[in-house]
Design a protein around this motif. Sequence first.
Motif, mmCIF file in Angstrom:
data_model
loop_
_atom_site.group_PDB
_atom_site.id
_atom_site.type_symbol
_atom_site.label_atom_id
_atom_site.label_comp_id
_atom_site.label_asym_id
_atom_site.label_seq_id
_atom_site.Cartn_x
_atom_site.Cartn_y
_atom_site.Cartn_z
ATOM 1 N N ALA A 17 1.911 3.664 5.851
ATOM 2 C CA ALA A 17 3.036 3.270 4.999
ATOM 3 C C ALA A 17 3.020 1.778 4.721
ATOM 4 O O ALA A 17 3.384 1.335 3.620
ATOM 5 C CB ALA A 17 4.359 3.682 5.651
ATOM 6 N N THR A 18 2.588 0.985 5.687
ATOM 7 C CA THR A 18 2.482 -0.460 5.487
ATOM 8 C C THR A 18 1.434 -0.767 4.417
ATOM 9 O O THR A 18 1.671 -1.591 3.527
ATOM 10 C CB THR A 18 2.130 -1.171 6.805
ATOM 11 O OG1 THR A 18 3.154 -0.891 7.755
ATOM 12 C CG2 THR A 18 1.992 -2.674 6.612
ATOM 13 N N ALA A 19 0.301 -0.095 4.493
ATOM 14 C CA ALA A 19 -0.743 -0.294 3.476
ATOM 15 C C ALA A 19 -0.244 0.133 2.096
ATOM 16 O O ALA A 19 -0.483 -0.568 1.098
ATOM 17 C CB ALA A 19 -2.002 0.474 3.865
ATOM 18 N N LEU A 20 0.457 1.252 2.043
ATOM 19 C CA LEU A 20 1.006 1.737 0.782
ATOM 20 C C LEU A 20 2.040 0.757 0.244
ATOM 21 O O LEU A 20 2.016 0.380 -0.949
ATOM 22 C CB LEU A 20 1.620 3.124 0.984
ATOM 23 C CG LEU A 20 2.287 3.761 -0.231
ATOM 24 C CD1 LEU A 20 1.279 3.945 -1.365
ATOM 25 C CD2 LEU A 20 2.885 5.124 0.177
ATOM 26 N N ASN A 21 2.929 0.306 1.099
ATOM 27 C CA ASN A 21 3.966 -0.656 0.699
ATOM 28 C C ASN A 21 3.322 -1.957 0.216
ATOM 29 O O ASN A 21 3.743 -2.531 -0.785
ATOM 30 C CB ASN A 21 4.904 -0.904 1.861
ATOM 31 C CG ASN A 21 6.197 -1.612 1.473
ATOM 32 O OD1 ASN A 21 7.208 -1.411 2.114
ATOM 33 N ND2 ASN A 21 6.189 -2.447 0.479
ATOM 34 N N ALA A 22 2.283 -2.418 0.919
ATOM 35 C CA ALA A 22 1.593 -3.646 0.523
ATOM 36 C C ALA A 22 0.966 -3.490 -0.864
ATOM 37 O O ALA A 22 1.045 -4.400 -1.697
ATOM 38 C CB ALA A 22 0.530 -4.029 1.547
ATOM 39 N N SER A 23 0.386 -2.337 -1.111
ATOM 40 C CA SER A 23 -0.225 -2.088 -2.415
ATOM 41 C C SER A 23 0.840 -2.071 -3.521
ATOM 42 O O SER A 23 0.639 -2.648 -4.587
ATOM 43 C CB SER A 23 -0.986 -0.753 -2.396
ATOM 44 O OG SER A 23 -1.553 -0.506 -3.651
ATOM 45 N N ILE A 24 1.960 -1.445 -3.246
ATOM 46 C CA ILE A 24 3.043 -1.405 -4.231
ATOM 47 C C ILE A 24 3.593 -2.821 -4.470
ATOM 48 O O ILE A 24 3.833 -3.228 -5.624
ATOM 49 C CB ILE A 24 4.153 -0.436 -3.798
ATOM 50 C CG1 ILE A 24 3.620 1.004 -3.840
ATOM 51 C CG2 ILE A 24 5.395 -0.572 -4.680
ATOM 52 C CD1 ILE A 24 4.545 2.039 -3.220
ATOM 53 N N ALA A 25 3.784 -3.578 -3.400
ATOM 54 C CA ALA A 25 4.299 -4.945 -3.540
ATOM 55 C C ALA A 25 3.336 -5.789 -4.362
ATOM 56 O O ALA A 25 3.761 -6.549 -5.251
ATOM 57 C CB ALA A 25 4.535 -5.569 -2.171
ATOM 58 N N ARG A 26 2.062 -5.666 -4.083
ATOM 59 C CA ARG A 26 1.048 -6.438 -4.807
ATOM 60 C C ARG A 26 1.001 -6.043 -6.291
ATOM 61 O O ARG A 26 0.911 -6.902 -7.167
ATOM 62 C CB ARG A 26 -0.317 -6.240 -4.144
ATOM 63 C CG ARG A 26 -1.422 -7.083 -4.699
ATOM 64 C CD ARG A 26 -2.749 -6.961 -3.936
ATOM 65 N NE ARG A 26 -3.147 -5.580 -3.691
ATOM 66 C CZ ARG A 26 -3.078 -4.951 -2.510
ATOM 67 N NH1 ARG A 26 -2.631 -5.573 -1.450
ATOM 68 N NH2 ARG A 26 -3.475 -3.705 -2.378
#
Length: 169
Positions: A157-166
């Motif tokens: 979820a952190t990786a997914l959230n980071a991708s969305i934020a980026r």
Amino acid sequence: MRLISERGGMGRPSRGWRRYGLAAAAVTATAVTGARAVDPDSAWYAELRKPPWQPPPWAFGVVWTPLYASIAWAAGHALGTTTTRRERTALATSLAVNLSLNAGWNWLFFARRSPAAGLAGTVLLDLSNADLLRRTGRTDRTAARVLVPYAAWCAFATALNASIARRNA
């Protein structure tokens, strides 16, 4: 009617059931509190650019339901294997912080409509997962192993959230 306690004797109901019940109540409160902030059908969320590897919306409920059940079981089990009040208090505190961060992510990401705030929250949740795994592992390796999929999903979820934020900065 008498119930058999955890130690096999007759008498009052086992305290173990209370531990599991309290853990289940805490996890349920976390799920309900977090879910209140989530609106995956909102125009804001629909307009976010998401990575192609994001799971479909229905997958989150399918994954979180057994993860929440595993957290409740692991917490009840591990709290029952602590040997001192100090150890039990530290483990319960670690769990409370973890569950607060778990529910809080939804409010940071969805209610604040901020992938960046959500990312900060999920990084804190990952750090809390490491602490919870460490504390649980000290007292109950089985319960710690049960928490590993939860920690792994949160890392995803952190990786997914980071991708969305980026993608939406």
